[in-house]
Design an enzyme around this catalytic site. Structure first.
Site, PDB file in Angstrom:
ATOM      1  N   ILE A 146       9.816 -21.495   5.034  1.00 42.58           N
ATOM      2  CA  ILE A 146      10.200 -23.284   5.543  1.00 42.58           C
ATOM      3  C   ILE A 146      11.089 -22.897   6.723  1.00 42.58           C
ATOM      4  O   ILE A 146      11.953 -23.985   6.787  1.00 42.58           O
ATOM      5  CB  ILE A 146      12.490 -22.778   3.655  1.00 42.58           C
ATOM      6  CG1 ILE A 146      12.476 -21.507   4.544  1.00 42.58           C
ATOM      7  CG2 ILE A 146      11.413 -23.338   2.616  1.00 42.58           C
ATOM      8  CD1 ILE A 146      14.063 -21.503   3.046  1.00 42.58           C
ATOM      9  N   GLY A 147      11.716 -22.229   7.368  1.00 48.06           N
ATOM     10  CA  GLY A 147      11.750 -22.330   9.178  1.00 48.06           C
ATOM     11  C   GLY A 147      11.172 -20.885   9.329  1.00 48.06           C
ATOM     12  O   GLY A 147      10.837 -19.565   9.286  1.00 48.06           O
ATOM     13  N   GLY A 169      12.658 -18.972  13.725  1.00 51.13           N
ATOM     14  CA  GLY A 169      13.044 -19.144  14.757  1.00 51.13           C
ATOM     15  C   GLY A 169      12.337 -17.652  15.836  1.00 51.13           C
ATOM     16  O   GLY A 169      11.707 -17.595  15.401  1.00 51.13           O
ATOM     17  N   ASP A 211      25.180 -20.791  19.013  1.00 52.07           N
ATOM     18  CA  ASP A 211      23.917 -21.011  19.274  1.00 52.07           C
ATOM     19  C   ASP A 211      24.015 -22.399  17.526  1.00 52.07           C
ATOM     20  O   ASP A 211      23.548 -22.835  16.938  1.00 52.07           O
ATOM     21  CB  ASP A 211      23.508 -20.530  18.542  1.00 52.07           C
ATOM     22  CG  ASP A 211      21.747 -21.452  19.070  1.00 52.07           C
ATOM     23  OD1 ASP A 211      21.286 -21.949  19.540  1.00 52.07           O
ATOM     24  OD2 ASP A 211      20.665 -20.201  18.037  1.00 52.07           O
ATOM     25  N   PHE A 234      14.105 -15.027  16.386  1.00 52.45           N
ATOM     26  CA  PHE A 234      13.690 -13.453  16.454  1.00 52.45           C
ATOM     27  C   PHE A 234      13.103 -13.297  14.926  1.00 52.45           C
ATOM     28  O   PHE A 234      13.012 -11.679  14.166  1.00 52.45           O
ATOM     29  CB  PHE A 234      15.005 -13.280  16.475  1.00 52.45           C
ATOM     30  CG  PHE A 234      15.537 -12.878  17.787  1.00 52.45           C
ATOM     31  CD1 PHE A 234      15.025 -12.712  18.409  1.00 52.45           C
ATOM     32  CD2 PHE A 234      16.961 -13.036  17.781  1.00 52.45           C
ATOM     33  CE1 PHE A 234      15.685 -13.441  19.993  1.00 52.45           C
ATOM     34  CE2 PHE A 234      17.420 -13.631  19.456  1.00 52.45           C
ATOM     35  CZ  PHE A 234      16.822 -13.241  19.754  1.00 52.45           C
ATOM     36  N   LYS A 244      15.431 -14.744   4.749  1.00 49.65           N
ATOM     37  CA  LYS A 244      15.253 -14.271   6.727  1.00 49.65           C
ATOM     38  C   LYS A 244      15.225 -13.088   7.082  1.00 49.65           C
ATOM     39  O   LYS A 244      15.841 -11.773   7.414  1.00 49.65           O
ATOM     40  CB  LYS A 244      16.771 -14.453   7.291  1.00 49.65           C
ATOM     41  CG  LYS A 244      16.641 -14.517   8.522  1.00 49.65           C
ATOM     42  CD  LYS A 244      17.626 -15.087   9.386  1.00 49.65           C
ATOM     43  CE  LYS A 244      17.750 -14.793  10.855  1.00 49.65           C
ATOM     44  NZ  LYS A 244      19.074 -15.519  11.231  1.00 49.65           N
TER      45      LYS A 244
END
Length: 777
Positions: free
Chosen positions: A430-431, A433, A562, A435, A453
């Site tokens: 779903i995503g 980044g 961020d 890192f 994550k």
């Protein structure tokens, strides 16, 4: 025509002295061959027109002219070319206080014997010509209060006889030339209110010739004050306020024994007030405000002949002295130091704890404690055994226990996460980044939906990001922060390091997907992803509340570093939750203030477009940086434009784009989904059966949008110190929402009941979009 003119012959020279003249100068001075002094200062003989200095041509024939003073005469126009033909005997040229514009004529370099050049308080633009450095006889130069730009030419240091240099209130950029340290006779240097950057050269801080003033305030200078400052032992005034200087006050400043005014306010200095300041017995004004000084206020300040002392907005603590300058409430300022106590009654500080009475009571308390300790010791041993027994039993009976986040601390393994995400399948992704990769998963027990994550451990900086996020999320809880369930640090099936964080799943995804939806995403969700004004305002308030909590209400306050739409997640009720603390820093590391000379451990902190400009210089994280990112986020939410949009180039930014539109806004600045055109409203009124908004409703919505855009602009100004506090942002946005909602009653349309507050599901249909856009813009 000049009303009166006197010419008096003095031997072989002529002297002209005038006063109270009016009209235009139309005299031919060419016939006065012996004229050596012409002073027309402070007369209304100019009209601000381009031909006001037409008489300059005739002055070029006055070969004995030594002093020419045309200051404060309202002359307009540009410097005529004939300035290059003035007598080489000219010693003083004064043209200050007029309305002259254009560039400083390079022909001025022909006046090789000039000792005084005053062009201040005009409208000169362009750069300072390099030829000025050829005027080696100059002793006084004043180019202040113009519109000069570009860098300061290093050739100025060729003026070895210079004793006064004023360049303040211009638009100069770049660094202070290192060659300024070569001046031997300079007594007065003023470079304030420009855009100078970089460090203050050691040579400037060691100019022992400076006796009057060194004023470098209101620039963008960074770095620490040099220990060489002690060489300024003849200086009367030092002002470096409103820069980005950092570090501690050098102890060598105690050698500046002639200082009468020391102004260091509006920087990022830290540490305690050095004891060496006690040597400055002649100090009358001391300003250390708006820095990060800490510790107690030293009592030796009572012994200095201070007439004005400003210590406001620092982190001073302890008892405030009561003698000397501290005995006069109007002579001191201590606002913004929350841990101060005592002082004179007029200051209304809290009373300090009575340490003496505590000491007297200590011995009696010990006597009372002795009989209790023996009994408590036995009780503690018994309780310890009971607790150990119950903990062992709890581990066997349950794999769930309460967590500091208010949810559940799940004990997970790599295998359980692997199963939960269907082998970390791309279908569950779903995503992504820099890192990490984020997967949707279902964890037993309870079939709990989670977001996993997974840290890309091979990516440089990923481990630091993982540790930072764990540390930041360990003890924070707030309704607008993403909830963490657990962390996993183990090895995968092949023995490779594996690290992951397990979060509460947010079914409505990120704010990014709502602000900039893609056709593919809309098709997969079977709905049109559009946010109306009220919902955007709710989300903006949620994000601001999260930052306010992080900055002001955490046990250990945190800088997020961020903030962007990708890191704001939305739950079922469209409540916003700030996520991704991989770059977060505690205030103890960030020192609560931005310090540009301290390099960041992870390079430029944040995401391009959202990161604060001061971070590009490697500065430490600060709350000011979060406020900047929030300001850009707020502007993006209500303009519909990313800060990295292709339209933003050649110096144009989202901040400037919004600022230029104020104080009014139009359909081009605001997201078209919020203020549709009248023709669009008419068409949709016919098709949807929606009541067309009255003029007052649209006017009210526009007023609210203007206020929101202003807040976004104020948050994203370039100077960190000029940004508003996030707590004030929360209050202002809540007030705007109250005003907006108070102007409308809860409405219903043929499609059903509609809510403003979003307390229940805020999943958006096209009818809801039309309503929030038109009836509640």
């Amino acid at each position: 025509m000049i009303r009166r003119l006197r010419v008096r012959a003095v031997e072989t020279t002529s002297y002209m002295n005038v006063s109270n003249f009016t009209g235009k100068v139309s005299i031919d001075f060419g016939g006065l061959s012996n004229l050596w002094w012409l002073i027309l200062a402070s007369n209304s003989i100019g009209n601000g027109k381009v031909d006001d200095l037409s008489f300059f041509n005739s002055l070029s024939r006055c070969r004995n002219l030594k002093v020419l003073d045309l200051s404060d005469c309202q002359f307009g126009g540009v410097l005529p070319d004939s300035i290059a033909n003035l007598s080489t005997n000219l010693l003083s040229l004064r043209l200050g206080g007029n309305q002259l514009f254009g560039s400083i004529h390079s022909g001025i370099g022909n006046l090789v014997n000039l000792t005084e050049l005053q062009l201040q308080k005009n409208n000169f633009s362009g750069s300072i010509p390099e030829v000025v450095g050829d005027l080696r006889m100059l002793q006084l130069v004043d180019l202040s209060e113009n519109k000069l730009s570009g860098s300061i030419p290093s050739s100025i240091s060729n003026m070895s006889r210079l004793y006064s240099l004023h360049l303040e209130k211009n638009e100069l950029t770049g660094n202070i030339p290192l060659s300024f340290g070569n001046f031997q006779y300079l007594q007065d240097l003023d470079l304030s209110q420009n855009h100078l950057s970089g460090i203050i050269p050691n040579g400037v801080m060691s100019l022992s010739s400076l006796t009057v003033s060194l004023n470098l305030s209101d620039n963008r200078l960074s770095g620490p004050l040099s220990m060489e400052i002690g060489a300024l032992n003849n200086l009367g005034k030092l002002d470096v306020s409103n820069n980005m200087l950092s570090g501690k006050i050098p102890s060598s400043i105690g050698r500046c024994i002639t200082l009468e005014s020391l102004i260091l306010g509006g920087n990022f200095f830290e540490g305690t007030i050095p004891s060496s300041l006690s040597s400055l017995r002649g100090l009358e004004k001391l300003d250390l405000s708006r820095n990060n000084f800490s510790g107690q206020i030293p009592r030796f300040l009572q012994q200095i002949s201070l007439k004005n002392l400003n210590l406001s907005f620092n982190q001073f603590e302890g008892q405030l002295p009561t003698e000397g300058v501290f005995s006069n409430a109007t002579a001191i300022s201590i606002f913004g130091n929350k841990n101060l106590c005592g002082g004179i009654p007029e200051l209304k500080l809290p009373t300090c704890p009575n340490t003496e009475s505590k000491g007297r009571d200590k011995s009696s308390s010990i006597k009372l404690m002795i009989p209790l300790l023996s009994g408590l010791l036995a009780l503690v041993l018994i309780m310890s055994l009971v607790i150990i027994f119950r903990l062992r039993k709890a581990r066997k009976e349950s794999s769930l226990t309460s967590s500091p986040t208010g949810g559940f601390l799940l004990r997970v393994t790599y295998e359980s996460l692997y199963r939960a995400t269907n082998g970390f399948s791309s279908a569950n992704l779903i995503g992504n980044g820099s890192f990490c990769s984020v997967y949707k998963g279902v964890l037993d027990p309870g079939e709990r939906l989670v977001a996993v994550k997974v840290i890309n451990i091979d990516q440089q900086g990923a481990f630091k990001s993982f540790v930072a996020e764990c540390e930041a999320l360990r003890n924070i809880r707030h309704r607008n922060l993403v909830k963490i369930y657990t962390a996993c640090s183990t090895c995968d099936f092949e023995g490779n390091p594996f690290k992951a964080l397990v979060y509460e799943y947010m079914p409505n995804g990120s704010l990014e997907s709502w602000l900039h939806p893609t056709p593919e995403a809309d098709a997969s969700n079977n709905e049109v992803r559009i946010l109306g004004l009220v919902e955007r305002l709710n989300i903006a308030i949620d994000a601001a509340c999260a930052l306010e909590y992080l900055h002001h209400h955490c046990h250990k306050p945190i800088v997020h570093c961020d903030l962007k739409p990708d890191n704001i997640l939305l739950d079922n009720d469209m409540t916003a939750h700030v996520a991704d603390f991989g770059l977060a820093k505690f205030f103890s590391e960030a020192m609560s203030k931005y310090r540009p000379n301290q390099s960041s451990s992870i390079g430029m902190r944040g995401t391009i477009g959202y990161t604060a400009p001061e971070y590009s210089m490697g500065g430490k994280a600060s709350p000011f940086g979060d406020v900047y990112s929030y300001g850009i986020l707020l502007l993006e939410m209500f303009t519909g434009k990313r800060p990295t949009d292709n339209m933003f180039k050649d110096g144009l930014t989202l901040h400037n784009f919004a600022k230029m539109a104020l104080p009014e806004i139009n359909d081009e600045i605001v997201d078209p989904m919020l203020l549709p055109s009248s023709s669009s409203r008419e068409v949709q009124d016919e098709e949807e059966g929606i009541i067309d908004p009255d003029d007052s409703s649209v006017k009210q919505a526009r007023g609210c949008l203007i206020s929101i855009i202003k807040i976004g602009v104020e948050c994203s100004v370039e100077s960190p110190r000029e940004r508003i506090d996030i707590g004030d942002v929360v209050k202002e946005l809540q007030l705007i929402r109250d005003i907006l909602l108070a102007s409308h009653a809860v409405q219903s349309s043929t499609s059903g009941s509609l809510r403003f507050e979003g307390s229940s599901s805020r999943s958006v249909t096209s009818n809801w979009h039309n309503f929030t856009s038109f009836r509640l813009p």
